[in-house]
Structures are given as structure tokens and as C-alpha cells.
Write an enzyme that holds these catalytic residues in place. Sequence first.
Site, short mmCIF file in Angstrom:
data_model
loop_
_atom_site.label_atom_id
_atom_site.label_comp_id
_atom_site.label_asym_id
_atom_site.label_seq_id
_atom_site.Cartn_x
_atom_site.Cartn_y
_atom_site.Cartn_z
NE ARG A 100 -1.88 8.46 -4.90
CZ ARG A 100 -0.60 8.57 -4.55
NH1 ARG A 100 0.09 7.49 -4.18
NH2 ARG A 100 -0.02 9.76 -4.58
CG LEU A 125 -2.01 -1.02 1.35
CD1 LEU A 125 -2.76 -0.84 2.67
CD2 LEU A 125 -2.98 -0.95 0.18
CG ASP A 126 0.51 4.19 -2.99
OD1 ASP A 126 1.33 3.37 -3.45
OD2 ASP A 126 -0.40 4.69 -3.66
CE LYS A 127 5.32 8.98 4.67
NZ LYS A 127 6.26 10.12 4.52
#
Length: 307
Positions: free
Chosen positions: A239, A139-141
Site C-alpha cells: 500500500r 494481513l491488514d483487516k
Amino acid sequence: MNVVDKIVLQGEKEDEGKRIDVFLAAELDYTRSYIKKLIVDELVFVNGKTVKPSYKVKENDEVVVNIPEAEKIDVLPENIPLDILYEDDDIIVINKPQGMVVHPAPGNYSGTLVNALLYHCKNLSGINGILRPGIVHRLDKDTSGVMVVAKNDKAHISLSNQIKERSVFKKYVAIVEGVIKDEEGKIEAPIGRHPVDRKKMAVIEDGRYALTLYKVLERFKENTLIEAVIKTGRTHQIRVHMAYIGHPVVGDPVYGFKKQKFKLEGQALHSSILGFVHPTKGVYMEFEAPLPEYFVRLIEILRRSTY
């Protein structure tokens, strides 16, 4: 040469005919010149054999990239609290908070989920090397929510195969800019590395197939609460896709509007549900992570329309 990380990728239909260095540069956070050096140094294997940078990728090729040690690596266990949704001898399911990096990288070897896992778990799968033990997906930060980690190689292989076969169920909740008129929609657009800004992804003609399904949950004055199910797992997929249709995720510092109305630490994107077949039990399991506090507060603000 000491190898500290091993990355395994698979060629897909849309990758047919791409040079191996171009393919890897689009998939990994490394420059094409660095990728070429890895290939020349015989650290890249396709179906178990070394190749030249000009090798053309084929569908179902297994590509293994070995990342050599660039500096002394010291990934230490750290007593960082974990929100554990489920754990047994094979897997551990985590509700990752916004702001936490999943695994160490050059220049950032502490404070990550991996550091926390090394403290909590005696064993983690070693397939992805020193920097990414147990990490099957990321997962992205600044994306919060549920993710699964493999405790042994058997579990890792099983979960990786399910991800490749696109049988893992992934549902996200997001708040996006603008009011979406349709009740639901489908975004089917290929994603690849941005042709100019290599740190970004973009919808590009020769990108990899990507499919996102979305459904409107609630509309506000200038925003929309949606749920999104991704059928593919491309980097920054939701996104990129939402920005592509003109409704970027609120708070997204990369793909969102330059002028942000809310003081967020990152994008309002949460991995809410993750479902997969347990590696050894053979039964389908589904895990849900509740919306984080910041997300709930933002919804309340939007409902009051006081911005």
C-alpha cells in the site's frame, strides 16, 4: 505483573545506531512514551537483558517486548466460519476474508481470526502470548487472502525464522489507480512510521529496507491490475510503495485517493499465494487463495469501462 502479549523483533542492518525506544515506536502501534515506560519497567529485553531507553540497536539484536495487562483480558473462542486451505498437526493455512481483524487488541476482543481459531483448534503456539496465539504474520483487516498459523512453538519458530531470512514467498494481487506503462517494476524504498501521523507508514530516509516487485496483469481505462511479490514484510508495504510511485491501491482509505470511484469496504488487495518450507516435513509447500467475489466483480466493471 501479568504479561498478556509478547512481541519478538530482530534488529536489521538499517536499524544500527537507532535508540531502542525510537526503533520500537516505529515498529509497533504504541506511542514512544508508552514504549519508554515499558523499558523503564524492565519489560523490554535485548538479547535476554534489560536495557535503557538510550540503548542503540545493533544488527541481529533479538528484542523482546512484553505487553502488560492493561485491563481484564477475556479472549474467547467464537464459532466463526473459517475458509481452511490446509491443516495438519503443525500448521493451519487460512483464506482470510476482507474485513476480519487478525488478532484481538485493547477495545476489540471479539470477531477476530484468533477468536475463530481458538474455537476450531485445540492447540495454538503460545510464543506470541494471549492476544496473538499462533500468529506468525499478519494481513491488514481489509486485505484478504492466504496466511499461515502455527499450532505449536516448534512450527512457530521455524516459520518465524523463514520470515526473518526472507525465504517465504508472498505474492499479492491488487488493483491500483492509474495506468502503469511499464510491464514490470521494482520499488526499493525504506519504510518507517510516518513522522507526523503515527498511525500511518511512509517512505522515509531512515526507514527499514523494503523491496516490492510488481508485474502488470491487465490494464483498464484508468486502473491497472497487478501482481506484487514482497521480498520484505514491512507494515502496509504494498500500500505504501504503490502510493509512493503514484499508483495507490484502489479503495485504500489511508494511502489512496480521497475521492473513490467504487464503493469498496477497503483496499483491493489480496494475498494470493504463500509458500514456505513445512516446519516438520521439511518440504516446500505453496498455497493459493482464489480472488474474493468483490475483487472479481470490480475487475468485470473495469473491463466494461462503465464508470
